[in-house]
Design an enzyme around this catalytic site. Structure first.
Site, PDB file in Angstrom:
ATOM      1  N   LYS A 158     -22.226  15.169  16.239  1.00  0.00           N
ATOM      2  CA  LYS A 158     -21.098  14.717  15.436  1.00  0.00           C
ATOM      3  C   LYS A 158     -21.447  13.278  15.052  1.00  0.00           C
ATOM      4  CE  LYS A 158     -16.039  14.714  15.467  1.00  0.00           C
ATOM      5  NZ  LYS A 158     -15.794  15.287  14.147  1.00  0.00           N
TER       6      LYS A 158
HETATM    7  N1  PMP Z   1     -16.903  21.129  12.046  1.00  0.00           N
HETATM    8  C1  PMP Z   1     -16.874  19.854  11.647  1.00  0.00           C
HETATM    9  C2  PMP Z   1     -17.802  19.427  10.568  1.00  0.00           C
HETATM   10  C3  PMP Z   1     -15.979  18.937  12.211  1.00  0.00           C
HETATM   11  O1  PMP Z   1     -15.939  17.670  11.796  1.00  0.00           O
HETATM   12  C4  PMP Z   1     -15.087  19.378  13.226  1.00  0.00           C
HETATM   13  C5  PMP Z   1     -14.099  18.413  13.824  1.00  0.00           C
HETATM   14  N2  PMP Z   1     -14.657  17.723  14.907  1.00  0.00           N
HETATM   15  C6  PMP Z   1     -15.156  20.720  13.629  1.00  0.00           C
HETATM   16  C7  PMP Z   1     -16.067  21.562  13.024  1.00  0.00           C
HETATM   17  C8  PMP Z   1     -14.254  21.239  14.706  1.00  0.00           C
HETATM   18  O2  PMP Z   1     -14.618  20.682  15.935  1.00  0.00           O
HETATM   19  P1  PMP Z   1     -13.546  20.487  17.105  1.00  0.00           P
HETATM   20  O3  PMP Z   1     -12.834  21.771  17.244  1.00  0.00           O
HETATM   21  O4  PMP Z   1     -14.354  20.133  18.275  1.00  0.00           O
HETATM   22  O5  PMP Z   1     -12.649  19.394  16.661  1.00  0.00           O
END
Ligand code: PMP
Length: 305
Positions: A158
């Site tokens: 991320k």
């Molecule tokens: N894909 C992307 C590109 C994101 O930015 C996020 C948000 N963090 C997610 C998927 C979903 O991840 P999470 O459920 O851990 O928030």
């Protein structure tokens, strides 16, 4: 955002919100080499608690590892910082933003010998796409921007820079009158939303793209566990956009977006064009978990006090 009361955890200290600044020559501002998390705290039955804190902290460290950044704090400290900012800002619920970035000692691609800094902020943030989105579902457009190729940026991280792709896609969808974008991978298969993982339901099966070029979402993992509890078979595989068109139901998952039904893709109604029955059930289960009403999953909550 910058002009408000409160405190931000900055390299181990609580700093007044307005003083949590950094130099314009901060390396990450120029090149995007940084990592972050998006975390939520909810007003749960047991008091304010952070949902899946450990998993978010673990992913922050994994993202840093992938980028070759060494964080100058350990996991316990960063988890504790997250509890602290929710508490010290007097939040009953809110969104948390841990981020690690490179300092301003030098410019240039080399990024050698730069200091690594960590901040954790928290602020009130209601629904990401609005209450109506959670109830009625959203209108989505397949993006003209492809999701990252696995060897261009690192999809499992991320990472700050990865979000330029997300912003381009989201902006395009919004400008064209849609609520969100659906990004395809470089081979043309469905990858994810600009900030969400995607699921479809077809013939009583829950189907989601494998994680080749999508972020390993923590909400995705939560939904997979909840689906198993109600005996919904899961298939992780490549999905085409026309499979989404002909799905019975579809939804996005994300910490910010929570469980958001998709009612339309590229002007084609999905199922009945409303929040479908299985989505409704899974969404309710999710909200029970985050609010501490699911006895089997209170372990996912870390109280801030
Ligand atoms: N894909 C992307 C590109 C994101 O930015 C996020 C948000 N963090 C997610 C998927 C979903 O991840 P999470 O459920 O851990 O928030």
């Amino acid at each position: 955002m910058a002009d408000r009361d409160g405190v931000i955890w900055y390299d181990g200290k609580l700093v007044p919100w307005r003083d949590a600044t950094t130099h314009v020559l901060t390396h990450t501002l120029h090149y995007g080499m940084g990592v972050f998390e998006g975390v939520r705290a909810y007003k749960a039955e047991q008091g304010t608690a952070i949902f899946r804190l450990q998993e978010h902290t673990d992913r922050l460290f994994r993202s840093a590892h992938i980028l070759g950044m060494k964080l100058p704090f350990d996991k316990d400290t960063i988890s504790e910082a997250q509890r602290t900012v929710v508490r010290e800002n007097g939040l009953e619920s809110g969104y948390l933003r841990p981020m690690a970035f490179l300092g301003s000692e030098a410019m240039g691609i080399s990024a050698k010998n730069l200091s690594v800094h960590v901040i954790v902020a928290a602020w009130p943030w209601g629904t990401y796409l609005g209450q109506e989105a959670l109830e009625r579902g959203i209108r989505v457009k397949t993006s003209s921007f492809s999701r990252h190729h696995v060897n261009v940026t690192m999809c499992k991280a991320k990472a700050n820079g990865n979000y330029m792709n997300s912003i381009l896609a989201h902006k395009e969808a919004e400008t064209d009158g849609y609520d969100e974008a659906l990004l395809l991978d470089v081979d043309g298969f469905v990858a994810e939303g600009s900030g969400e993982n995607v699921f479809i339901i077809r013939n009583g099966k829950l189907i989601t793209p494998d994680l080749t070029s999508a972020l390993e979402g923590i909400t995705r993992d939560t939904l997979i566990q909840l689906a198993a509890e109600i005996g919904l078979p899961l298939v992780e595989k490549r999905i085409t956009r026309d499979e989404v068109y002909s799905a019975d139901e579809a939804f996005f998952t994300g910490t910010a977006a929570e469980v958001t039904p998709i009612r339309e893709l590229d002007n084609r109604a999905i199922g009945e064009g409303t929040r479908g029955p299985i989505t409704t059930r899974l969404q309710a289960m999710y909200f029970d978990c985050v609010h501490g009403r699911a006895a089997a999953h209170t372990g996912w909550l870390t109280p801030v006090k």
